[in-house]
Design an enzyme around this catalytic site. Structure first.
Site, PDB file in Angstrom:
ATOM      1  N   VAL A  14       0.833  -1.201   0.000  1.00 24.50           N
ATOM      2  CA  VAL A  14       0.000   0.000   0.000  1.00 24.50           C
ATOM      3  C   VAL A  14       0.870   1.255   0.000  1.00 24.50           C
ATOM      4  O   VAL A  14       0.668   2.170  -0.796  1.00 24.50           O
ATOM      5  CB  VAL A  14      -0.970   0.017   1.198  1.00 24.50           C
ATOM      6  CG1 VAL A  14      -1.829   1.277   1.175  1.00 24.50           C
ATOM      7  CG2 VAL A  14      -1.856  -1.216   1.188  1.00 24.50           C
ATOM      8  N   LEU A  56      -3.537 -13.440  -4.046  1.00 26.82           N
ATOM      9  CA  LEU A  56      -4.711 -13.717  -4.862  1.00 26.82           C
ATOM     10  C   LEU A  56      -5.512 -12.441  -5.087  1.00 26.82           C
ATOM     11  O   LEU A  56      -5.819 -11.720  -4.134  1.00 26.82           O
ATOM     12  CB  LEU A  56      -5.609 -14.755  -4.189  1.00 26.82           C
ATOM     13  CG  LEU A  56      -5.193 -16.222  -4.311  1.00 26.82           C
ATOM     14  CD1 LEU A  56      -3.932 -16.504  -3.497  1.00 26.82           C
ATOM     15  CD2 LEU A  56      -6.321 -17.134  -3.851  1.00 26.82           C
ATOM     16  N   HIS A 229      -3.612 -16.323  10.105  1.00 27.06           N
ATOM     17  CA  HIS A 229      -4.316 -17.009   9.030  1.00 27.06           C
ATOM     18  C   HIS A 229      -3.381 -18.063   8.447  1.00 27.06           C
ATOM     19  O   HIS A 229      -2.241 -17.771   8.083  1.00 27.06           O
ATOM     20  CB  HIS A 229      -4.732 -16.002   7.960  1.00 27.06           C
ATOM     21  CG  HIS A 229      -5.030 -16.600   6.620  1.00 27.06           C
ATOM     22  ND1 HIS A 229      -5.966 -17.586   6.441  1.00 27.06           N
ATOM     23  CD2 HIS A 229      -4.509 -16.356   5.389  1.00 27.06           C
ATOM     24  CE1 HIS A 229      -6.022 -17.911   5.152  1.00 27.06           C
ATOM     25  NE2 HIS A 229      -5.138 -17.189   4.509  1.00 27.06           N
ATOM     26  N   TYR A 266      -8.563 -21.883  -0.156  1.00 29.07           N
ATOM     27  CA  TYR A 266      -8.153 -21.389  -1.464  1.00 29.07           C
ATOM     28  C   TYR A 266      -6.793 -21.985  -1.803  1.00 29.07           C
ATOM     29  O   TYR A 266      -6.040 -22.441  -0.926  1.00 29.07           O
ATOM     30  CB  TYR A 266      -8.115 -19.858  -1.502  1.00 29.07           C
ATOM     31  CG  TYR A 266      -7.086 -19.200  -0.612  1.00 29.07           C
ATOM     32  CD1 TYR A 266      -5.760 -19.048  -1.018  1.00 29.07           C
ATOM     33  CD2 TYR A 266      -7.452 -18.700   0.644  1.00 29.07           C
ATOM     34  CE1 TYR A 266      -4.822 -18.430  -0.203  1.00 29.07           C
ATOM     35  CE2 TYR A 266      -6.523 -18.077   1.456  1.00 29.07           C
ATOM     36  CZ  TYR A 266      -5.197 -17.948   1.032  1.00 29.07           C
ATOM     37  OH  TYR A 266      -4.280 -17.327   1.833  1.00 29.07           O
ATOM     38  N   VAL A 363      -5.791  -2.951   4.543  1.00 28.25           N
ATOM     39  CA  VAL A 363      -5.912  -3.070   3.089  1.00 28.25           C
ATOM     40  C   VAL A 363      -5.137  -4.304   2.646  1.00 28.25           C
ATOM     41  O   VAL A 363      -3.942  -4.428   2.931  1.00 28.25           O
ATOM     42  CB  VAL A 363      -5.358  -1.817   2.371  1.00 28.25           C
ATOM     43  CG1 VAL A 363      -5.510  -1.964   0.863  1.00 28.25           C
ATOM     44  CG2 VAL A 363      -6.063  -0.565   2.875  1.00 28.25           C
ATOM     45  N   TRP A 364      -5.778  -5.197   1.935  1.00 26.59           N
ATOM     46  CA  TRP A 364      -5.112  -6.389   1.443  1.00 26.59           C
ATOM     47  C   TRP A 364      -4.488  -6.114   0.084  1.00 26.59           C
ATOM     48  O   TRP A 364      -4.834  -5.142  -0.600  1.00 26.59           O
ATOM     49  CB  TRP A 364      -6.101  -7.550   1.358  1.00 26.59           C
ATOM     50  CG  TRP A 364      -6.574  -8.034   2.710  1.00 26.59           C
ATOM     51  CD1 TRP A 364      -6.314  -7.455   3.921  1.00 26.59           C
ATOM     52  CD2 TRP A 364      -7.382  -9.175   2.983  1.00 26.59           C
ATOM     53  NE1 TRP A 364      -6.905  -8.164   4.931  1.00 26.59           N
ATOM     54  CE2 TRP A 364      -7.562  -9.226   4.392  1.00 26.59           C
ATOM     55  CE3 TRP A 364      -7.955 -10.154   2.186  1.00 26.59           C
ATOM     56  CZ2 TRP A 364      -8.304 -10.234   5.008  1.00 26.59           C
ATOM     57  CZ3 TRP A 364      -8.696 -11.160   2.797  1.00 26.59           C
ATOM     58  CH2 TRP A 364      -8.866 -11.206   4.193  1.00 26.59           C
ATOM     59  N   VAL A 365      -3.594  -7.003  -0.329  1.00 29.97           N
ATOM     60  CA  VAL A 365      -2.935  -6.868  -1.634  1.00 29.97           C
ATOM     61  C   VAL A 365      -3.965  -6.705  -2.740  1.00 29.97           C
ATOM     62  O   VAL A 365      -3.790  -5.917  -3.675  1.00 29.97           O
ATOM     63  CB  VAL A 365      -2.036  -8.088  -1.906  1.00 29.97           C
ATOM     64  CG1 VAL A 365      -1.496  -8.048  -3.330  1.00 29.97           C
ATOM     65  CG2 VAL A 365      -0.885  -8.147  -0.912  1.00 29.97           C
ATOM     66  N   THR A 366      -5.067  -7.416  -2.623  1.00 27.77           N
ATOM     67  CA  THR A 366      -6.119  -7.397  -3.638  1.00 27.77           C
ATOM     68  C   THR A 366      -6.553  -5.988  -4.004  1.00 27.77           C
ATOM     69  O   THR A 366      -6.854  -5.706  -5.162  1.00 27.77           O
ATOM     70  CB  THR A 366      -7.349  -8.179  -3.120  1.00 27.77           C
ATOM     71  OG1 THR A 366      -6.933  -9.486  -2.730  1.00 27.77           O
ATOM     72  CG2 THR A 366      -8.428  -8.265  -4.181  1.00 27.77           C
ATOM     73  N   TYR A 538     -36.073  19.396   4.377  1.00 29.17           N
ATOM     74  CA  TYR A 538     -35.277  18.257   3.905  1.00 29.17           C
ATOM     75  C   TYR A 538     -34.195  18.831   3.012  1.00 29.17           C
ATOM     76  O   TYR A 538     -34.471  19.631   2.105  1.00 29.17           O
ATOM     77  CB  TYR A 538     -36.163  17.280   3.128  1.00 29.17           C
ATOM     78  CG  TYR A 538     -35.419  16.147   2.459  1.00 29.17           C
ATOM     79  CD1 TYR A 538     -35.020  15.017   3.183  1.00 29.17           C
ATOM     80  CD2 TYR A 538     -35.118  16.184   1.105  1.00 29.17           C
ATOM     81  CE1 TYR A 538     -34.352  13.973   2.576  1.00 29.17           C
ATOM     82  CE2 TYR A 538     -34.456  15.137   0.484  1.00 29.17           C
ATOM     83  CZ  TYR A 538     -34.067  14.033   1.226  1.00 29.17           C
ATOM     84  OH  TYR A 538     -33.398  13.001   0.608  1.00 29.17           O
ATOM     85  N   ASP A 551     -28.333  12.866   3.208  1.00 29.63           N
ATOM     86  CA  ASP A 551     -29.565  13.651   3.215  1.00 29.63           C
ATOM     87  C   ASP A 551     -30.028  13.768   4.660  1.00 29.63           C
ATOM     88  O   ASP A 551     -29.858  12.853   5.457  1.00 29.63           O
ATOM     89  CB  ASP A 551     -30.638  13.049   2.310  1.00 29.63           C
ATOM     90  CG  ASP A 551     -31.091  11.661   2.751  1.00 29.63           C
ATOM     91  OD1 ASP A 551     -30.344  10.985   3.508  1.00 29.63           O
ATOM     92  OD2 ASP A 551     -32.177  11.234   2.351  1.00 29.63           O
ATOM     93  N   THR A 553     -32.859  15.790   7.658  1.00 33.32           N
ATOM     94  CA  THR A 553     -33.987  16.661   8.000  1.00 33.32           C
ATOM     95  C   THR A 553     -33.494  17.648   9.055  1.00 33.32           C
ATOM     96  O   THR A 553     -32.714  17.286   9.944  1.00 33.32           O
ATOM     97  CB  THR A 553     -35.182  15.871   8.549  1.00 33.32           C
ATOM     98  OG1 THR A 553     -34.755  15.092   9.674  1.00 33.32           O
ATOM     99  CG2 THR A 553     -35.758  14.956   7.485  1.00 33.32           C
TER     100      THR A 553
END
Length: 823
Positions: A14, A56, A229, A266, A363-366, A538, A551, A553
């Site tokens: 990252v 992965l 893991h 996996y 944050v994963w590598v994906t 609104y 949004d 009120t």
């Protein structure tokens, strides 16, 4: 103009990507620090999760934001490939089903892929075996194949992005453990490490599972849990020799990445070996205070010792799915550390009280490069390029940041990584954190509770089972009927015909006070609040690009006192960030108060005899508020409705809540008032054309795209106003009605026209009044009322008509009290 000095903590997948993205935008004053080694010319293996990540990249995700992160990551890393460095190997992704339930779910995922523009298809057993010859065809029912998925070579990707950033002027330093974040007057000024001090104008924490420790340095609770893991590699498997990629490196493979999610497994190829990842074991949270001791004998501090007993079921099941594995054994294994959060999303954003300190954690590598791109644009432009309500670090309330809550819900997130999650599934841990004063009464009435943030909210009442019409066949198959009851449409009908009582306590609300309150809200909202005391409006909160952040009120209850109904803690964070030096106080009053919604044609008949003020239009008209007394209880009456019927939101101090409910409920009994849940509320608001922010509307949409232009003042200036003029309409939210009374959809499904994907369903419910399923869909701008589209539901195409936005009472006569009980 002098460039800001950026400092990134963490040189993993990252942090290196963020350095690359920032320097690509022209920001060259970038420094990256890592506690691990960064030897020149060597592949970066700094010791964090990136150094051991299997890599992965499955792009399809129920969240369009997460899917876009993954898609950009795959595209970018693929573009970084060279003859000497394989950053991404596009081997494709195959997810197999061994149960009918999983096979059905793969059709649902194929629909997500269509919405997200990702090529994917449900394939039969023969194609599964052709794609991955090691699979035992006798236990597989089919699969989902995504050709553009693949393997990220994380170390290679880090190295390539580092070099690109360095070539543009960035500097990387290894062996730097951060021990202090320097600041002055609420603004970050740099960091101090064990070795030296670095000055900076912007500091970004990309420290992975060390992110919570860094947050502690600046008094920020970062809700992530480092979790072990299991991952193992086999000895050489002869059959894999014919499936190697000629390129060397971490991503050496030709077989597609394989997921056997029915067994939490996996697989990915490592040359002639097979890698096996397992989520089926017990959650293994890591005590960061003992991390050095726990990993002392391991190759790096992100690898815990392998626990063979936990892996035993995985090995047995792996040999069943891939019989060739019986010829080999596990040669190495470890319990790798990854970050998990309460809802599975990353933690992105700026510290609420320390300007210039940002996070991109969990944050994963994906999703790494995609997150980095968005962070770079967010930090430099002030607005992210995607909707981030599921990623923003401000999305959690204070009770969701307690240690127990974070630990328990993150553990559940680990357990459910590969589970089939139904849209209406409820978490099983950390329940009952927030209950309205009406809760005991609701329990006695057989309420079935669903959660909204930390709140327990009735979804429907089993005591209303006698209202269900046994002659009506509801279009709810096994999937659509989960966590649902035919009582839901019965409660909705009873509200339309008589009157319904709704617990609205969980609706988040704030009080905005102070001498500058009017000016402040005028600047922030799309409509002016300079109206008489007692007026309710609104309005929208927009970001600088004109996107709808929320949004709300707004009730003006005094000269400098306003009560706002908001969508969550992100709204409070947004307002606080823009308060600057204004004399404004923003107070969350949700837990201190309660609210009962009384709506329906008999609402006035129920409430008027109880109330100290006249409730007719001449004294308390539509979109007006007033203080009053009901049964001796001081209340605030607001003449607004989220169901499109005459009625009020009645607010009181929480201490008086039980008495308020009893008073209203007792008065409603002779009128046939029905206690109603959130399921009925959702049906009614769909019938009436009311949107739900975060579901139907998000920050990527303009008011025009969301069908909310009416909430934008024509002569009013506000944050985001000028950006609206330059925005191009890319989609529009439409109301759809099913042609077949037995058709049902639930949200997230692709919408097609003439065979092309033109949008997706945002929310849906069956309406007994209309006799059809109603849904909202975000569609291409060329479509309009009268067109016919198809919604793909588990692979089946269902015809829907685009209708006028409001199906019930488009003139507003009912909500204004102009239609009686017999109409």
């Amino acid at each position: 103009m002098v460039q800001p000095r950026f400092l990134i903590i963490g040189a993993g997948v990252v942090g290196s990507a963020l350095a690359d993205e920032l320097t690509a935008l022209g920001y060259t004053e970038v420094t990256v620090l890592d506690r691990g080694p960064l030897a020149p010319g060597q592949t970066p293996m700094t010791g964090g999760s990136s150094s051991h990540a299997p890599g992965l990249v499955f792009q399809t995700n129920p969240s369009r934001t997460m899917a876009e992160f993954a898609r950009y990551t795959a595209t970018k890393l693929r573009s970084l490939n060279t003859a000497d460095s394989l950053c991404f190997n596009t081997v494709g992704g195959l997810e197999v089903a061994t149960t009918p339930e999983r096979l059905a779910d793969l059709h649902r995922k194929a629909g997500w892929a269509q919405v997200e523009g990702i090529e994917a298809a449900v394939v039969d057993v023969d194609e599964c075996v052709r794609l991955h010859p090691l699979i035992d065809r006798d236990i597989v029912l089919g699969g989902l194949y995504t050709p553009a998925d693949g393997l990220a070579g994380a170390p290679a990707a880090i190295g390539m992005q580092m070099r690109r950033a360095i070539d543009r002027g960035a500097t990387f330093f290894g062996g730097q453990q951060v021990i202090e974040i320097s600041q002055r007057a609420g603004v970050v000024t740099g960091v101090r490490t064990t070795e030296r001090t670095f000055e900076a104008d912007v500091v970004v924490s990309c420290a992975g599972f060390w992110g919570a420790e860094l947050g502690n340095l600046v008094g920020l609770r970062v809700p992530l849990v480092p979790m072990g893991h299991q991952y193992a590699k086999t000895t050489a498997l002869p059959v894999l020799r014919d499936h190697r990629d000629q390129a060397r490196g971490h991503a050496d493979a030709r077989l597609p990445i394989l997921r056997h999610q029915d067994a939490d497994l996996y697989y990915r190829q490592h040359g002639e070996a097979m890698g096996i990842g397992y989520y089926g074991h017990r959650p293994m949270p890591v005590d960061m205070a003992s991390i050095e001791e726990l990993t002392a004998a391991q190759p790096m501090p992100s690898m815990l010792p392998f626990t063979d007993t936990d892996f035993a079921p995985a090995w047995t099941e792996s040999m069943r799915l891939l019989p060739a594995l019986a010829e080999v054994g596990v040669v190495e294994g470890f319990n790798g550390i990854f970050s998990f959060t309460p809802d599975g999303g990353p933690m992105m954003g700026e510290h609420p009280a320390l300007s210039g300190f940002w996070l991109a954690e969990a944050v994963w590598v994906t999703h790494s490069a995609g997150v980095a791109r968005t962070m770079a644009r967010w930090i430099t432009d002030g607005t992210p390029d995607l909707d981030l309500h599921g990623c923003d670090l401000a999305r959690f309330t204070s009770s969701q940041l307690t240690a127990d809550y974070v630990a328990d819900t993150s553990a559940q997130a680990f357990v459910e990584v590969y589970d089939i999650i139904h849209p209406r599934d409820q978490r099983s841990v950390q329940r009952g954190l927030a209950r309205s004063p009406f809760h005991a009464r609701h329990v006695d009435a057989g309420a079935v509770f669903h959660t909204g943030r930390e709140w327990e909210r009735p979804a429907w009442f089993e005591s209303n089972a006698g209202m269900v019409d046994s002659d009506v066949t509801y279009p709810h198959d096994g999937w659509a009927g989960r966590n649902w009851s035919p009582i839901v449409p019965a409660e909705a009908l009873a509200t339309r015909r008589r009157v319904g009582l709704y617990d609205m306590t969980s609706l988040m609300r704030i009080e905005v006070t102070g001498a500058d309150a009017t000016n402040f809200l005028d600047r922030m909202l799309t409509r002016t609040v300079r109206r008489p005391i007692g007026t309710v409006i609104y309005a929208l909160l927009l970001d600088e690009s004109g996107g709808v952040r929320s949004d709300v009120t707004v009730a003006r209850l005094g000269e400098n006192t306003f009560q706002l109904g908001i969508n969550g803690p992100m709204d409070i964070d947004w307002l606080q960030r823009h308060r600057a030096d204004a004399d404004v106080t923003i107070t969350d009053i949700t837990a201190a108060t309660c609210c009962v919604g009384v709506w329906g044609p008999l609402a006035r008949e129920l409430v008027a005899p109880l109330c100290s003020i006249d409730l007719y239009d001449t004294t308390l008209g539509y979109y007006q508020a007033a203080r009053a007394i009901i049964g001796g209880i001081p209340v605030t009456m607001m003449r607004i409705s989220y169901v499109g019927e005459l009625g009020w939101e009645i607010y009181a101090d929480a201490a008086h809540g039980e008495l308020l409910w009893d008073t209203v409920a007792d008065a409603g009994e002779p009128l046939g008032a029905v206690w109603s849940g959130r399921g009925a509320l959702d049906v009614l608001r769909l019938e009436k054309g009311y949107r739900a922010w975060g579901t139907d509307v998000d920050a990527e949409m303009s008011p025009e795209e969301a069908g909310l232009s009416f909430a934008v003042g024509k002569k009013h200036d506000f944050l985001g106003r000028h950006a609206l003029e330059a925005r191009v309409v890319r989609s529009k939210l439409h109301t759809l009605v099913a042609r077949d009374p037995q058709a049902i959809v639930m949200g997230g499904e692709p919408v097609t026209a003439t065979g092309q994907v033109v949008g997706f369903v945002t929310s849906a419910a069956f309406s007994a009044l209309v006799g059809r399923t109603i849904c909202y869909a975000r569609l291409a701008p060329h479509l309009s009322v009268g067109d016919t589209v198809a919604v793909e539901y588990f692979g089946e195409l269902l015809d829907f008509d685009i209708t006028e936005p409001v199906l019930v009472d488009p003139e507003g006569a009912r909500v204004k009290g102009l239609i009686g009980v017999n109409n």
